[in-house]
Design a protein around this motif. Structure first.
Motif, PDB file in Angstrom:
ATOM      1  N   ARG A 292      14.215  26.224 -81.396  1.00 26.92           N
ATOM      2  CA  ARG A 292      12.905  26.194 -80.735  1.00 26.92           C
ATOM      3  C   ARG A 292      12.874  27.170 -79.557  1.00 26.92           C
ATOM      4  O   ARG A 292      13.712  27.077 -78.665  1.00 26.92           O
TER       5      ARG A 292
ATOM      6  N   PRO B 166       8.541  21.477 -83.837  1.00 25.21           N
ATOM      7  CA  PRO B 166       9.770  21.524 -84.637  1.00 25.21           C
ATOM      8  C   PRO B 166       9.927  22.854 -85.362  1.00 25.21           C
ATOM      9  O   PRO B 166       8.941  23.538 -85.642  1.00 25.21           O
TER      10      PRO B 166
ATOM     11  N   ARG C 280      13.890  24.559 -89.911  1.00 22.50           N
ATOM     12  CA  ARG C 280      15.205  23.994 -90.242  1.00 22.50           C
ATOM     13  C   ARG C 280      15.237  22.499 -89.909  1.00 22.50           C
ATOM     14  O   ARG C 280      15.811  21.702 -90.646  1.00 22.50           O
ATOM     15  N   GLU C 281      14.597  22.150 -88.788  1.00 23.38           N
ATOM     16  CA  GLU C 281      14.598  20.740 -88.365  1.00 23.38           C
ATOM     17  C   GLU C 281      13.870  19.842 -89.354  1.00 23.38           C
ATOM     18  O   GLU C 281      14.201  18.669 -89.495  1.00 23.38           O
TER      19      GLU C 281
END
Lengths: 333, 507
Positions: free
Chosen positions: A239, A247, A250-251
């Motif tokens: 981030r 977000p 990837r998160e």
């Protein structure tokens, strides 16, 4: 008003203001022009409509280069075909350095997919890249059906094929490849709607004709600041500070190296090398021009390293071509 | 109202401001009235100088250039059949025939007054309606509605300038066909750019960029007119048009009051929609005037109402175009995009907050547009008395000048000489089309609206999963399409009745 007088006055005022432009820059004397070059205005072709990210960049850079190098630009918008419609105009112009093309990674993906014949690293000479940035997905602030990424995914899954995304449509473009990767990873079904003019794309989201928008933060900053749009997903490995609450892809479970958007300036191959060097130096000087630096900061370009010189640009382009070609094979495009 | 007075005082209370205002007004008119250069040229030249100006001065300057430039293009349209910009094209249809009849003063007078009235009305509407209108327009008009509006525009305008309905439709369809040349707006696929002829294969960058309407307009109107007049001279049938100095009378303006009102509405409405703007406004204003006029049969032959309709509508679009720019930060065209650039140069972002944060700037701009339009009447009246004397120049000297201006205009578009050839080919084609009763105006209409319409259509189809009936699920789009189809059916029925009557009268 007498027609001929009017014409004369018009011409005279053009000449005067050009002289004034030239005079200003000579006085500052930052860069010396190659012999016989830069005494008349250069044309900068923007392959997208007025008001969008490319157009704003081209105008800011043209102004910075005018200040730093004592040349002047006429910025021409030639929108259509996801940025490919402008390429013919550029290729038809003589290789004398008087025509500069602003273009983005779309040209690289179009070459990788065989849509255009020109290899931007070979048939064109990149003068510089001055913007490299990441993408985000945006919604309206007053959207009632969802409010963040999780609720959007819920909505999209409850209404498969119904959710619409305004995008810059061109088969195999950065936008569509990234969305393809995301949709594959998360099992999403979002309908992509191709808009060739940025103002229409933003208007379509604000007006409620599409549900979400794929864009880069700098291009929609005014809408973010005014509270008309907000990001719900960032395509970056971590981030960035400016969007700490949003977000990353990837998160939310999509494990891929996201492609970036990059924008730079090109001349045709065959332009005399002294002119190329001059224009590349002008571009470098333009990049460090205080006003331009401020412009780039406003566009969130300070979040990642946003400058490449000719060598660096060629490297970036060749790397991107390889990535795109690998992606197309994988995605079967 | 207080805000407007305050804006006016800011405008006239300071010499600097007033000077910039006056320069913008004159510059816009001169550049607008000179084919080959236009208000965008002026804007591009001036843009670097706005850095050192106060932001309110810079924005005010551009808004004044905008108002004056759209008006300026009418002058050459009327005198020489050269529209200064695409939005002045419908002004040619009746303005130029009026010049040939020796009524150039009247035509320019009507154009001046109506430009000013259209501009004033839209400036007033713009001041009274805040961002609410912009918000409404952008919500109500998606790609489907915009396509339906363009379809409606084509359906009601199809017979402009043609001898029969069928020839009118064939002309429009030819224009639509030319519009499909070039790269498609969705997938970026080039069309008509490759092929083989007599065993030789070719690949054309020019064709994949598409045929631009500027060389076509210059060819069809200016060049073909030069050919037509030259033929008349050779045949000894040409009468030199008298330079009419007469201004239209109050009664004449009163007669066209509804047309003016209608055009203000159409122009204002079209101006609000980003990307549509003044060109569609002018064509729609013209075709609606023709539809409702009692002198329908005179349209295209020098009916003052046609000039009124087109010039009112295109100027009404200017004020309206400021609304999405200021309220939403969405520029509708190239000049408003330059204004967006000025905002950014000065570290400002247009959007809903601008009315609160930069009220002074907004109101000085509104006031400037209002006064610019008012002054256009006066300056235009002067022009009526002066510029028409150009018609006294013998045609053999005037013709090369007209051709030269047209060549410069076609070349300056994108510095391509091919565009000049396209213009000459269009000129020859335009001459032949006129002699056979087909409509150059129809082709231009098809070409301009075809490009806009295709872009809206492809977006609509993607949004509706390529289900055409989706248009009828949206009330505004459905109504516009039904009205368009209705207009086509009515005009076909009317054409049959006309032919029957002709047959009957022959018997």
């Amino acid at each position: 008003m007498n027609q001929q007088l009017a014409k004369l006055t018009g011409t005279a005022s053009v000449v005067l203001s050009l002289l004034a432009c030239a005079g200003l820059a000579q006085a500052d004397g930052h860069l010396s022009k190659p012999a016989g070059f830069g005494d008349r205005p250069l044309t900068m072709i923007v392959p997208f409509g007025p008001g969008g990210g490319s157009d704003q960049l081209a105008r800011a850079m043209a102004k910075a280069m005018e200040e730093e190098a004592g040349i002047s630009f006429q910025v021409v918008n030639k929108a259509g075909g996801g940025g490919t419609a402008a390429i013919p105009d550029f290729m038809l112009a003589p290789a004398d350095g008087y025509t500069v093309l602003e273009h983005i990674d779309n040209a690289i993906s179009a070459y990788a997919s065989g849509d255009i014949r020109e290899n931007p690293a070979v048939d064109w000479i990149p003068l510089c890249m001055t913007q490299i940035t990441f993408s985000q997905i945006y919604i309206r602030t007053d959207e009632s059906r969802f409010s963040d990424w999780a609720s959007f995914v819920e909505y999209a899954k409850a209404n498969p094929g119904e959710a619409t995304m305004a995008n810059l449509g061109k088969v195999g473009s950065m936008e569509l490849v990234v969305m393809h990767q995301l949709s594959d990873a998360l099992g999403l079904d979002v309908k992509q709607i191709a808009f060739d003019k940025p103002a229409e794309r933003y208007g379509a989201l604000i007006g409620g004709h599409v549900d979400v928008l794929f864009e880069q933060p700098g291009d929609v900053r005014s809408f973010l600041d005014a509270g008309q749009m907000k990001p719900i997903l960032t395509f970056l490995d971590a981030r960035p500070d400016a969007f700490a609450e949003v977000p990353t892809h990837r998160e939310v479970g999509a494990d891929f190296e996201s492609l970036t958007r990059f924008r730079g300036f090109f001349v045709k191959s065959g332009v005399p090398s002294d002119r190329v060097e001059f224009l590349a130096a002008a571009c470098a000087a333009g990049f460090s021009n205080p006003d331009y630096a401020e412009f780039n900061r406003n566009k969130y370009m300070h979040l990642i390293d946003s400058y490449r010189d000719t060598e660096g640009s060629i490297e970036l382009i060749n790397g991107a071509v390889a990535t795109y070609q690998a992606m197309y094979e994988q995605l079967g495009i | 109202m207080d805000m407007f007075i305050q804006g006016t005082m800011n405008l006239f209370g300071d010499w600097n401001t007033l000077l910039i205002f006056a320069m913008g007004l004159l510059g816009g008119m001169i550049f607008g009235a000179t084919p080959g250069v236009n208000m965008l040229t002026l804007g591009a030249v001036v843009l670097p100088f706005t850095i050192t100006m106060l932001p309110e001065h810079a924005i005010m300057l551009f808004s004044v250039i905008y108002c004056a430039g759209v008006f300026g293009g009418a002058i050459t349209a009327i005198l020489f059949n050269i529209p200064g910009a695409p939005e002045n094209a419908p002004t040619c249809f009746d303005g130029y025939p009026m010049t040939l009849r020796g009524e150039s003063g009247k035509a320019i007078g009507a154009a001046v007054s109506c430009s000013a009235i259209g501009g004033l009305a839209s400036a007033i509407l713009m001041m009274s309606a805040t961002g609410a209108i912009a918000g409404w327009a952008i919500r109500a008009f998606g790609p489907q509605e915009i396509f339906a509006l363009i379809f409606f525009g084509l359906a009601v305008s199809a017979s402009i300038g043609a001898a029969t309905l069928w020839k009118g439709w064939l002309s429009v369809l030819a224009g639509l066909l030319i519009a499909t040349i070039g790269t498609d707006p969705v997938g970026g696929i080039a069309r008509f750019n490759e092929g083989s002829l007599l065993g030789l294969s070719f690949h054309s960058y020019y064709l994949s960029a598409g045929i631009h309407f500027i060389p076509i307009i210059l060819g069809f109107f200016a060049v073909s007119e030069v050919f037509a007049q030259a033929v008349n001279i050779a045949m000894g049938t040409r009468e030199r048009p008298k330079a009419g100095l007469e201004f239209p009378s109050a009664a004449e303006f009163w007669r066209v009051r509804w047309t003016m009102l209608r055009s203000v509405g159409i122009g204002f409405f079209a101006g609000i929609l980003p990307g549509i703007g003044a060109t569609l406004a002018a064509f729609l204003g013209y075709s609606q005037a023709q539809r409702w006029s009692r002198n329908r049969q005179n349209f295209g032959k020098g009916e003052i109402e046609g000039v009124v309709a087109s010039e009112t509508a295109n100027n009404a679009a200017t004020g309206a175009a400021m609304i999405p720019l200021l309220a939403l930060g969405l520029p509708g065209g190239a000049l408003t995009a330059m204004m967006l650039g000025i905002f950014q140069i000065h570290g400002m972002e247009p959007g809903p907050l601008i009315f609160i944060n930069s009220g002074e700037l907004v109101w000085i701009t509104f006031a400037a547009m209002f006064w610019a339009n008012l002054l256009i009447i006066f300056l235009g009246w002067l022009q009526t008395k002066t510029v028409v004397h150009l018609l006294r120049i013998p045609f053999r000297w005037l013709a090369p000048g007209i051709l030269m201006l047209a060549i410069v205009g076609a070349y300056a578009l994108r510095n391509l000489f091919i565009d000049v050839w396209v213009m000459f080919i269009a000129g020859i084609a335009g001459y032949l089309l006129r002699r056979t009763g087909y409509s150059a105006a129809g082709i231009v209409l098809g070409l301009i609206l075809g490009k806009l319409g295709e872009s809206a259509f492809t977006k609509s189809m993607q949004l509706m999963d390529y289900n055409f009936l989706g248009f009828f699920e949206r009330p505004i789009a459905a109504v516009l399409i039904v009205l368009g189809v209705g207009a086509v059916i009515l005009s076909i029925a009317g054409e049959f009745r006309r032919v029957e009557q002709q047959k009957a009268s022959l018997d």
